[in-house]
Design an enzyme around this catalytic site. Structure first.
Site, PDB file in Angstrom:
ATOM      1  N   LYS A   1       0.840  -1.197   0.000  1.00 56.38           N
ATOM      2  CA  LYS A   1       0.000   0.000   0.000  1.00 56.38           C
ATOM      3  C   LYS A   1       0.874   1.245   0.000  1.00 56.38           C
ATOM      4  CE  LYS A   1      -1.878   2.750   2.860  1.00 56.38           C
ATOM      5  NZ  LYS A   1      -1.785   3.966   2.017  1.00 56.38           N
TER       6      LYS A   1
ATOM      7  N   GLU B   1       9.638   0.749  10.726  1.00 58.19           N
ATOM      8  CA  GLU B   1      10.692   1.755  10.623  1.00 58.19           C
ATOM      9  C   GLU B   1       9.988   3.092  10.802  1.00 58.19           C
ATOM     10  OE1 GLU B   1      12.746   4.547   9.719  1.00 58.19           O
ATOM     11  OE2 GLU B   1      12.637   3.895   7.613  1.00 58.19           O
TER      12      GLU B   1
ATOM     13  N   CYS C   1      13.379  10.256   7.487  1.00 57.42           N
ATOM     14  CA  CYS C   1      13.241   9.737   8.857  1.00 57.42           C
ATOM     15  C   CYS C   1      14.548   9.888   9.615  1.00 57.42           C
ATOM     16  CB  CYS C   1      12.784   8.292   8.834  1.00 57.42           C
ATOM     17  SG  CYS C   1      13.778   7.259   7.776  1.00 57.42           S
TER      18      CYS C   1
ATOM     19  N   GLU D   1       9.400  15.349  16.198  1.00 53.99           N
ATOM     20  CA  GLU D   1       9.807  15.234  14.794  1.00 53.99           C
ATOM     21  C   GLU D   1       9.035  16.267  13.963  1.00 53.99           C
ATOM     22  OE1 GLU D   1       8.624  11.644  12.541  1.00 53.99           O
ATOM     23  OE2 GLU D   1      10.700  11.551  11.876  1.00 53.99           O
TER      24      GLU D   1
HETATM   25  P1  NAI Z   1       1.809   7.976   8.450  1.00 56.46           P
HETATM   26  O1  NAI Z   1       2.772   7.200   9.289  1.00 56.46           O
HETATM   27  O2  NAI Z   1       0.426   8.105   8.993  1.00 56.46           O
HETATM   28  O3  NAI Z   1       1.722   7.309   6.983  1.00 56.46           O
HETATM   29  C1  NAI Z   1       2.609   6.342   6.479  1.00 56.46           C
HETATM   30  C2  NAI Z   1       1.824   5.226   5.800  1.00 56.46           C
HETATM   31  O4  NAI Z   1       0.952   4.598   6.746  1.00 56.46           O
HETATM   32  C3  NAI Z   1       0.914   5.711   4.660  1.00 56.46           C
HETATM   33  O5  NAI Z   1       0.913   4.741   3.632  1.00 56.46           O
HETATM   34  C4  NAI Z   1      -0.452   5.764   5.322  1.00 56.46           C
HETATM   35  O6  NAI Z   1      -1.510   5.641   4.402  1.00 56.46           O
HETATM   36  C5  NAI Z   1      -0.386   4.571   6.255  1.00 56.46           C
HETATM   37  N1  NAI Z   1      -1.331   4.620   7.390  1.00 56.46           N
HETATM   38  C6  NAI Z   1      -1.831   5.716   8.011  1.00 56.46           C
HETATM   39  N2  NAI Z   1      -2.648   5.361   9.020  1.00 56.46           N
HETATM   40  C7  NAI Z   1      -2.681   3.998   9.043  1.00 56.46           C
HETATM   41  C8  NAI Z   1      -3.324   3.027   9.867  1.00 56.46           C
HETATM   42  N3  NAI Z   1      -4.121   3.383  10.875  1.00 56.46           N
HETATM   43  N4  NAI Z   1      -3.110   1.718   9.617  1.00 56.46           N
HETATM   44  C9  NAI Z   1      -2.292   1.328   8.616  1.00 56.46           C
HETATM   45  N5  NAI Z   1      -1.659   2.202   7.800  1.00 56.46           N
HETATM   46  C10 NAI Z   1      -1.834   3.514   8.014  1.00 56.46           C
HETATM   47  O7  NAI Z   1       2.454   9.390   8.190  1.00 56.46           O
HETATM   48  P2  NAI Z   1       1.835  10.762   7.594  1.00 56.46           P
HETATM   49  O8  NAI Z   1       0.521  11.031   8.215  1.00 56.46           O
HETATM   50  O9  NAI Z   1       1.910  10.724   6.124  1.00 56.46           O
HETATM   51  O10 NAI Z   1       2.893  11.822   8.138  1.00 56.46           O
HETATM   52  C11 NAI Z   1       2.840  12.272   9.486  1.00 56.46           C
HETATM   53  C12 NAI Z   1       4.216  12.313  10.102  1.00 56.46           C
HETATM   54  O11 NAI Z   1       4.778  11.027  10.109  1.00 56.46           O
HETATM   55  C13 NAI Z   1       5.235  13.162   9.381  1.00 56.46           C
HETATM   56  O12 NAI Z   1       5.135  14.500   9.713  1.00 56.46           O
HETATM   57  C14 NAI Z   1       6.516  12.569   9.875  1.00 56.46           C
HETATM   58  O13 NAI Z   1       6.827  13.105  11.126  1.00 56.46           O
HETATM   59  C15 NAI Z   1       6.190  11.100  10.022  1.00 56.46           C
HETATM   60  N6  NAI Z   1       6.645  10.294   8.863  1.00 56.46           N
HETATM   61  C16 NAI Z   1       7.770   9.562   8.994  1.00 56.46           C
HETATM   62  C17 NAI Z   1       8.260   8.848   7.923  1.00 56.46           C
HETATM   63  C18 NAI Z   1       9.494   8.037   8.013  1.00 56.46           C
HETATM   64  O14 NAI Z   1      10.170   7.840   7.008  1.00 56.46           O
HETATM   65  N7  NAI Z   1       9.824   7.494   9.159  1.00 56.46           N
HETATM   66  C19 NAI Z   1       7.623   8.896   6.602  1.00 56.46           C
HETATM   67  C20 NAI Z   1       6.395   9.657   6.577  1.00 56.46           C
HETATM   68  C21 NAI Z   1       5.959  10.339   7.680  1.00 56.46           C
END
Ligand code: NAI
Ligand code: MG
Length: 498
Positions: free
Chosen positions: A191, A266, A300, A398
């Site tokens: 996904k 991660e 990240c 973050e």
């Molecule tokens: P997110 O962690 O919510 O999204 C990442 C993935 O998880 C996306 O594919 C999303 O559709 C999916 N997702 C969201 N809610 C879910 C759930 N309940 N169950 C399963 N999958 C789910 O991150 P988002 O909202 O895009 O960004 C928010 C913050 O997260 C950013 O500001 C940043 O701080 C952090 N982030 C960290 C990343 C990293 O590389 N460690 C990458 C993206 C965001």
């Protein structure tokens, strides 16, 4: 069949973008909620895409299960490797298009879309090649347990792997997850993030072209709280691999508890850089700058906190601000003048600007930037705060944007304590010309990755992942082969003794 859409990219490339869901080697319509694909450089909608519903997730998982139990499990490991090699060649053939799609969808910049091209896509090519070669080198051990008995260990695939990826490295995160899973003999349901679904859907075309059996790779764009959640909680999924925020990682771990799925998470970070008094300050300033500003600060492992020894603090600040000024060329991701592109989405843009306001009101000294850039698109000035203190939100949370917090320290012990003063533990950088200090401090940092005299290096052969709330498990290298297999011990009785 789901319809394809003709897209003209800002650099003149035109291509046919598949839509819908990629299930069983076909693009089929999705039945879930729609979401908008945005070009962050203009903040305008490109297309709307339908997302996967819970019922669609069921279909994708069923296709992956059939493939796992069918043709895919009958293949010799060397033949799985050949499929991965074909995929790597197709990625290399389409590298300019894939890089352009990611630069368009995500806003990736720095000297045109070079980050996406030579960073993300060439890395993805290497990752597929690495695991193409690894597929037939996955072995267990044989152990003699007594003169009359022995046991051997089979390293077997886990089954159907759900993979949930973020938007900051859209294609590269796909490569990091799909390639090792397939090398080990699993099938996948991937996904992509709703902010950047385009290159992952395009990859479906490459899967068909490479001739993989239907159902080995399934791609289901959709809303995280619907399709991501359904995948993480699905009773017929054997593993969930996730990259994204720590909060979502926590939710996924809970969803995955129902059938005790194997998990790799991660998650977030607030990684420190330590600059000692004996560092090469030019090098330190250069690495510290790219360590936070690279990819618009949306990494990240961004080194978003910098601790500098008091003896060189003012000198370092001067050099850091100079480099920031030189590279404050914020704008069009496809222009060769640009160093920094737009943030990925309105939500991220708003969140970063609110942290910048928070930094100003908490009394940190603003040395550069501090506001949005331009009147159109999701651009933010590279922002440098100095004299920050450990209690400030901009030091603890973050931000995921081009914002850095710099402060000073007096002793090595203080620097280490401050570096470790966070719930995260993803990465850390340190700068010193003293070899013994470098290795001593590296051991004391609570982080899954440490850089000595550089920042944000990664390599497909080297484990990637975090300590503490930054994650569970490791990706890449031989470590990913452990993450996508399980061990079966077979005990053999060679004699007649009990
Ligand atoms: P997110 O962690 O919510 O999204 C990442 C993935 O998880 C996306 O594919 C999303 O559709 C999916 N997702 C969201 N809610 C879910 C759930 N309940 N169950 C399963 N999958 C789910 O991150 P988002 O909202 O895009 O960004 C928010 C913050 O997260 C950013 O500001 C940043 O701080 C952090 N982030 C960290 C990343 C990293 O590389 N460690 C990458 C993206 C965001
Ligand atoms: Mg987008």
């Amino acid at each position: 069949m789901a319809a394809a859409v003709e897209i003209s990219l800002p650099n003149g490339l035109k291509y046919s973008q598949p839509t819908g869901l990629f299930i069983g080697n076909e693009f089929v319509p999705a039945t879930g909620e729609k979401f908008a694909v945005i070009n962050p450089a203009t903040n305008e909608e490109v297309i709307t895409l339908p997302g996967a519903s819970e019922a669609d997730v069921d279909k994708a998982v069923a296709a992956a299960r059939r493939a796992f139990e069918g043709e895919w499990s009958e293949l010799a490991a060397v033949d799985r490797g050949s499929f991965l090699y074909k995929l790597s060649e197709l990625i290399d053939r389409d590298r300019k298009l894939l890089a352009s799609i990611d630069a368009f969808d995500n806003g990736k910049a720095r000297h045109t879309y070079t980050d996406a091209l030579e960073g993300d896509i060439d890395e993805s090519y290497n990752v597929f090649k690495y695991y193409a070669g690894a597929a037939d080198k996955i072995t267990g051990r044989t152990i003699e347990t007594s003169p009359a008995k022995l046991a051997y260990v089979l390293q077997e695939p886990l089954g159907v792997c759900g993979q949930i990826i973020p938007w900051n490295f859209p294609f590269m995160m796909l490569a990091w997850k799909v390639a090792p899973a397939l090398a080990c003999g699993n099938t996948v349901v991937l996904k992509p993030a709703e902010q950047t679904p385009l290159s992952a859907l395009y990859f479906g075309k490459l899967v068909v072209e490479a001739g993989l059996p239907a159902g080995v790779v399934n791609i289901i764009p959709g809303i995280g709280s619907v399709s991501g959640k359904a995948l993480a909680g699905h009773m017929d999924v054997d593993k969930i691999a996730f990259t994204g925020s720590t909060n979502t990682g926590r939710a996924i771990m809970k969803s995955a508890a129902n059938n005790l799925k194997n998990i790799t998470l991660e998650c977030g970070g607030k990684s420190p850089s330590i600059v000692f008094e004996d560092a090469d300050l030019d090098q330190a300033a250069k690495w510290c700058h790219s360590g936070i500003m690279y990819n618009q600060g949306q990494v990240c492992t961004s080194t978003s906190r910098i601790y500098v020894h008091e003896a060189v603090y003012d000198d370092f600040l001067k050099r850091f601000v100079e480099i920031t000024k030189e590279n404050a060329r914020v704008g069009d991701p496809f222009s060769s003048e640009t160093w920094q592109g737009p943030q990925v989405s309105q939500a991220q843009y708003d969140k970063i600007l609110s942290y910048i306001e928070e930094g100003k009101s908490s009394g940190a000294r603003l040395l550069h930037g501090g506001s949005k850039h331009g009147s159109k698109g999701l651009f933010i000035e590279p922002t440098v705060f100095a004299d920050t203190t450990e209690d400030m939100k901009i030091i603890q949370e973050e931000i995921f944007g081009p914002v850095v917090a710099i402060s000073k320290f007096s002793t090595e012990a203080e620097a280490i304590a401050k570096a470790n003063d966070t719930s995260y533990g993803l990465a850390a950088a340190l700068f010193t010309e003293k070899i013994s200090k470098a290795h001593k401090v590296a051991r004391k940092l609570q982080a899954g990755m440490v850089w000595i005299n550089s920042s944000n290096d990664s390599h497909f052969g080297i484990p990637f992942g975090g300590y503490k709330s930054s994650g569970i498990g490791r990706e890449l290298g031989q470590y990913a082969l452990d993450a996508y297999t399980q061990s079966k011990a077979v005990h053999v009785n060679l004699g007649s003794r009990l």
